[in-house]
Design a protein around this motif. Structure first.
Motif: not given
Length: 449
Positions: A374-382
Motif C-alpha cells: 500500500l505504501s508503494a502505491a501511495a508513494a507513486s501518487g505523491l
C-alpha cells in the motif's frame, strides 16, 4: 500468512452487516450540519481576512498538518489492522494509544513550531510567530482526536463520532463569529476558534471511548508484545499514510512557495470547496469501517464492494453539481475578489472523485495485504503530484496545481483498484459496476502479510 479468527474482535452497533450504506445516509443530515457550520466558519474567516491574510491562516495549518502526519505513525490505522486481524483487544489498544499520545504530541508540536518559525516568510505568507504557535497547538488536539476517533469508528460508534464532529463545527462557527463581532477577526483569533472546536470534540470522544474500555482503559499502558508488533506494522503502513496525506496537501505548500500570497489564498479556497466532495463521501465511507474490521474476510470484502458501488452515483452527482454551480456560488457568496479561484476549483472537483471512490478499497486493503505494498502505491501518487506541480505551476499558476492533483489522485486510485482486484480475485472492470460476489482470496479466509 495467517487466518482470520472466527470471532469478530469487537462488537458493532448495527443489527446486520449490510446496512452500512443506510446508516451513513441516515447520518448525512448531521454531516450536513457539520459541513454547513464549517462552511460558514470558513466564509466568516475568508470575508474577514481577505485572500492575503487568509493565506497566513491556512498555510501554517497546512504545514502543521504535514508535520503531524509525519510523527503520528498512523497509529489509528495500525490499531484497526491489529483489531481486524485479532492481534489485540480493544482495551489493550486503548492503553497503548494513550501511552503513545504524549511523545507523539510533544515531538509534533516542537517540530511544527521550529519549522514554522524558520520558513514563515518564505512559505507561510509572513505569518506571525503567534499564529504559528496557535497552529502548533492543534497538534496534541489532533492526536487525541485521531487515537480515540479511530478506535470508535472501528467498533461501530459512527453515530457518536458523527454527532461529535457536528458539535465541533458548531462551536468553531460560534467562536469565529463571536470573535469577528466582538474584536474583529485576525488569523490568530480564527485559530482560537478552531481550537475551541477541538476541545469540545476531544472531550466527547474520550468520554465515548471510556464507555467501552472504562476510565482505567484510557490510562497509558504498554501491554507485553504489542509495542513491537505495532511498530513493525507502522513501519510498513505509515509511509503510505504519510504519502497520501502529503498528496492532498503538498500542492498548497508548493503554491505558497511558487506564487504570490494572493494566488495562494485563492487556491486555498479552491481546495477547501473541492474537498466538500471528498469530505462528504469520506464521511459516508466511515459507516462501513466497522464491517471491514469486524467481519470475516469474505463478508468484509463483499460489504466493501457493495458499499462502493452504491456510493458511486452519489459521488458523481455531487461533483457535477459543484462544477456547474462553482462560478455563481463563489461570486455571490465570497464576492468578486475570489472569482479567480473558480477554474482551479472545477479541476480539483474532478480530482476529488477518484479518492472518494477508492477510499473503502484502501481501508480494506490495509487488512488484507502487506502494508508496504500500500505504501508503494501511495508513494507513486505523491511522486506524480510533486513532479506535475513543479512542471505546471510555473506555467499555469494555480490551475496547473489543480491539474497535477487530477493526475496524482487518479493514478493512485487506479493502482488501489488493481491491487484490490488482485487480492480478492475480482476483475478490475467489475469492481464498480458488477453485482457483489464472494472473491477467491476473501472466500478462503486468507489474509496476506
Amino acid at each position: 500468512m495467517s487466518t482470520q479468527p472466527a470471532t469478530p474482535p469487537a462488537p458493532i452497533d448495527r443489527a446486520t452487516p449490510t446496512d452500512a450504506y443506510e446508516t451513513g445516509l441516515r447520518l448525512l443530515p448531521v454531516r450536513a450540519l457539520q459541513y454547513a457550520s464549517l462552511f460558514l466558519a470558513g466564509l466568516v474567516v475568508a470575508r474577514a481576512l481577505g485572500p492575503a491574510a487568509r493565506a497566513q491562516y491556512a498555510l501554517p495549518l497546512t504545514l502543521v498538518s504535514a508535520v503531524w502526519v509525519v510523527v503520528h505513525l498512523s497509529l489509528d490505522d495500525v490499531a484497526g489492522r491489529m483489531l481486524g486481524r485479532g492481534q489485540a483487544t480493544l482495551p489493550q489498544l486503548s492503553r497503548l494509544l494513550s501511552a503513545a499520545t504524549i511523545p507523539v504530541s510533544v515531538v509534533g508540536a516542537l517540530a511544527s513550531l521550529g519549522l514554522g518559525i524558520a520558513v514563515r516568510n518564505e512559505s507561510l505568507a509572513g505569518a506571525s510567530p503567534l499564529v504559528i504557535a496557535l497552529a502548533t497547538a492543534t497538534v496534541p488536539a489532533a492526536v487525541v482526536y485521531q487515537m480515540t476517533g479511530g478506535l470508535l469508528l472501528r467498533i461501530g460508534r459512527i453515530r457518536l463520532f458523527t454527532w461529535t464532529l457536528a458539535a465541533q463545527a458548531v462551536v468553531q462557527l460560534a467562536g469565529v463569529a463571536a470573535l469577528q463581532v466582538g474584536l474583529g477577526l485576525t488569523p490568530a483569533l480564527a485559530l482560537l476558534g478552531l481550537l475551541g472546536g477541538y476541545v469540545v470534540a476531544d472531550a466527547a470522544l474520550v468520554r465515548g471511548l471510556a464507555r467501552h474500555v472504562g476510565w482505567r482503559g484510557l490510562l497509558p499502558g504498554v501491554p507485553p508484545g504489542l509495542p513491537g508488533r505495532a511498530l513493525r506494522t507502522a513501519s510498513g503502513l505509515h509511509p503510505g499514510t504519510l504519502c497520501n496525506y502529503l498528496n492532498y496537501r503538498i500542492d498548497l505548500l508548493l503554491v505558497g512557495t511558487l506564487v504570490s500570497a494572493r494566488q495562494a489564498g485563492l487556491y486555498s479556497l479552491s481546495t477547501a470547496l473541492a474537498e466538500l466532495v471528498l469530505a462528504g463521501t469520506t464521511a459516508l465511507n466511515q459507516a462501513v469501517i466497522a464491517d471491514q474490521t469486524a467481519l470475516a474476510p469474505q463478508e468484509a470484502v463483499r460489504a466493501t464492494l457493495a458499499f462502493v458501488r452504491r456510493t458511486l452515483k452519489l459521488v458523481l452527482g455531487a461533483a457535477a453539481l459543484l462544477c456547474v454551480g462553482a462560478y455563481p456560488f463563489v461570486l455571490v457568496v465570497y464576492g468578486p475578489a475570489w472569482a479567480g479561484s473558480v477554474p482551479a476549483l472545477m479541476i480539483l472537483t474532478v480530482a476529488a472523485i477518484a479518492p472518494a471512490i477508492a477510499g473503502p478499497f484502501n481501508v480494506m486493503l490495509a487488512r488484507l495485504i502487506r502494508p508496504a505494498t500500500l505504501s508503494a502505491a501511495a508513494a507513486s501518487g505523491l511522486l506524480v503530484n510533486v513532479v506535475a506541480n513543479l512542471l505546471l505551476i510555473p506555467r499555469l499558476g494555480i490551475a496547473g496545481a489543480a491539474l497535477a492533483s487530477v493526475a496524482s489522485y487518479w493514478s493512485w486510485s487506479i493502482v488501489l483498484m488493481v491491487l484490490f482486484a488482485r487480492a480478492t480475485g475480482t476483475s478490475p472492470l467489475n469492481l464498480l459496476f458488477a453485482r457483489a460476489q464472494a472473491p477467491h482470496a476473501a472466500a478462503a479466509g486468507v489474509i496476506r502479510g
